[in-house]
Design an enzyme around this catalytic site. Sequence first.
Site, PDB file in Angstrom:
ATOM      1  N   ASN A 196       0.834  -1.195   0.000  1.00  0.00           N
ATOM      2  CA  ASN A 196       0.000   0.000   0.000  1.00  0.00           C
ATOM      3  C   ASN A 196       0.870   1.246   0.000  1.00  0.00           C
ATOM      4  O   ASN A 196       1.955   1.281   0.573  1.00  0.00           O
ATOM      5  CB  ASN A 196      -0.960  -0.004   1.199  1.00  0.00           C
ATOM      6  CG  ASN A 196      -0.416   0.756   2.393  1.00  0.00           C
ATOM      7  OD1 ASN A 196      -0.508   1.986   2.465  1.00  0.00           O
ATOM      8  ND2 ASN A 196       0.186   0.032   3.341  1.00  0.00           N
ATOM      9  N   PHE A 221      -1.810   8.183   4.240  1.00  0.00           N
ATOM     10  CA  PHE A 221      -2.595   8.796   5.324  1.00  0.00           C
ATOM     11  C   PHE A 221      -3.848   9.503   4.794  1.00  0.00           C
ATOM     12  O   PHE A 221      -4.156  10.639   5.167  1.00  0.00           O
ATOM     13  CB  PHE A 221      -1.753   9.807   6.115  1.00  0.00           C
ATOM     14  CG  PHE A 221      -0.670   9.232   6.971  1.00  0.00           C
ATOM     15  CD1 PHE A 221      -0.584   7.879   7.221  1.00  0.00           C
ATOM     16  CD2 PHE A 221       0.291  10.068   7.543  1.00  0.00           C
ATOM     17  CE1 PHE A 221       0.425   7.355   8.030  1.00  0.00           C
ATOM     18  CE2 PHE A 221       1.299   9.562   8.344  1.00  0.00           C
ATOM     19  CZ  PHE A 221       1.372   8.211   8.584  1.00  0.00           C
ATOM     20  N   ASN A 274       5.017   6.130   3.350  1.00  0.00           N
ATOM     21  CA  ASN A 274       4.224   6.749   2.293  1.00  0.00           C
ATOM     22  C   ASN A 274       3.987   8.242   2.449  1.00  0.00           C
ATOM     23  O   ASN A 274       3.239   8.836   1.676  1.00  0.00           O
ATOM     24  CB  ASN A 274       2.881   6.021   2.179  1.00  0.00           C
ATOM     25  CG  ASN A 274       3.055   4.555   1.855  1.00  0.00           C
ATOM     26  OD1 ASN A 274       3.869   4.192   1.005  1.00  0.00           O
ATOM     27  ND2 ASN A 274       2.312   3.696   2.540  1.00  0.00           N
ATOM     28  N   THR A 275       4.604   8.873   3.465  1.00  0.00           N
ATOM     29  CA  THR A 275       4.590  10.325   3.610  1.00  0.00           C
ATOM     30  C   THR A 275       6.037  10.793   3.527  1.00  0.00           C
ATOM     31  O   THR A 275       6.862  10.386   4.343  1.00  0.00           O
ATOM     32  CB  THR A 275       3.973  10.758   4.953  1.00  0.00           C
ATOM     33  OG1 THR A 275       2.592  10.381   4.978  1.00  0.00           O
ATOM     34  CG2 THR A 275       4.071  12.267   5.135  1.00  0.00           C
ATOM     35  N   LYS A 325       5.136   3.845  17.061  1.00  0.00           N
ATOM     36  CA  LYS A 325       5.122   2.775  16.061  1.00  0.00           C
ATOM     37  C   LYS A 325       6.361   2.892  15.195  1.00  0.00           C
ATOM     38  O   LYS A 325       6.620   3.954  14.612  1.00  0.00           O
ATOM     39  CB  LYS A 325       3.864   2.855  15.198  1.00  0.00           C
ATOM     40  CG  LYS A 325       3.703   1.659  14.256  1.00  0.00           C
ATOM     41  CD  LYS A 325       2.322   1.654  13.621  1.00  0.00           C
ATOM     42  CE  LYS A 325       2.075   0.382  12.820  1.00  0.00           C
ATOM     43  NZ  LYS A 325       0.702   0.324  12.291  1.00  0.00           N
ATOM     44  N   SER A 361       5.576   5.324   8.724  1.00  0.00           N
ATOM     45  CA  SER A 361       4.971   5.006   7.434  1.00  0.00           C
ATOM     46  C   SER A 361       5.940   5.396   6.319  1.00  0.00           C
ATOM     47  O   SER A 361       6.527   6.480   6.362  1.00  0.00           O
ATOM     48  CB  SER A 361       3.656   5.763   7.248  1.00  0.00           C
ATOM     49  OG  SER A 361       3.196   5.648   5.910  1.00  0.00           O
ATOM     50  N   ASN A 376       5.577  -1.409  11.544  1.00  0.00           N
ATOM     51  CA  ASN A 376       4.848  -0.877  10.403  1.00  0.00           C
ATOM     52  C   ASN A 376       5.173  -1.723   9.174  1.00  0.00           C
ATOM     53  O   ASN A 376       5.824  -2.764   9.273  1.00  0.00           O
ATOM     54  CB  ASN A 376       5.242   0.592  10.183  1.00  0.00           C
ATOM     55  CG  ASN A 376       4.095   1.437   9.652  1.00  0.00           C
ATOM     56  OD1 ASN A 376       3.357   1.003   8.768  1.00  0.00           O
ATOM     57  ND2 ASN A 376       3.934   2.637  10.172  1.00  0.00           N
TER      58      ASN A 376
END
Length: 357
Positions: free
Chosen positions: A130, A134, A197-198, A237, A195, A266
């Site tokens: 994925n 967010f 993805n940011t 996390k 994450s 994560n």
Amino acid sequence: MPEVSVRRRRSAYERVVRPVLYRLGRGDAEVAHEQTLAGLRLLGRVPGAPRAAARLYGAAKAATPRTVFGVRFPSPVGLAAGMDKNGIALRAWPALGFGFVEVGTVTAHPQPGNEKPRLFRLVEHEAVINRMGFNNLGSEALAGRLAAYGDLGYPLGISIGKSKVTPLEDAVEDYVTSLSRLYRYGDYFAVNVSSPNTPGLRTLQDAGHLRELLTALHAEAAALTVAGLDPKPILVKIAPDLTTSAIDELLQVCTGTGVAGIIATNTTIGRPGVEAHPLAQQAGGLSGRPLAETSAKVVAHIHNETGGALPIIGVGGIVDAADATRLFDAGASLVQVYSGLIYRGPGLVRTINRSLP
């Protein structure tokens, strides 16, 4: 990675429901995700439906309650962040046997997330990639929804992250804003600095940035407590891609700033065991079965490094009861599932709960 045994008896979900979900939106995994949430939201609103589902799937009472970082969990099996980002189905999850739910990751500013498609199933590996980014309605909207729910009757974790539009140098204020808005509604808070993805987010795992962030969050929590709210545990996390020395440095910061626990782990930017898959080159974080070994190793390292003094929520790679047991044996106090639901369905939670001593 070893393939799933063909001898395992597949559940009704796998035989009947999963093929239908996988065809939704011409195979777009995010469409199946949204439709599943919509169905669960409806389930939570129909009188008597959650109770009926609980009889079918086995409520969390099948497990022994545990108290971790001051919070009593009716079952140590929880729903990981990312499944119900905006908290729209919170009445339904306990009926599937979950002892707690983590909503989010939520940000101070509403944001659409990354461009679609951004969610991919690697079915033969029971894995997911994925790059959602967010996508959420923002912490103010979540606060309004949680106020309308009232008492949920089970522990709620809230994962907070940095808004994409917020520069890295203003990240602390972004996190503090969300914590302040949501503090009265969460039973614990997860600080998501891991994450992939940011852009730039994972740099917040560096000691200096992390210390500044956690110090500010604890200061805000202390001020809210003085104002009359109950104190709430703050967890961090972490990514599975950190070196052991980086994990050790991070743990020193966490223990020095009063962090109540660690969520490990994560998604990974690596592609262990799926390198040859046609979707392996998609950008984003990998989750599901291929992460099982890595997450267990990280949990074990944290447990050993802290002497078991810092509670761990183990997440990553749980697609059957044995995976959950491995994380508990490694030192996790609680576990969370997400990708496993996609492949094994809600019966997975019942199976884990029934396997616990």
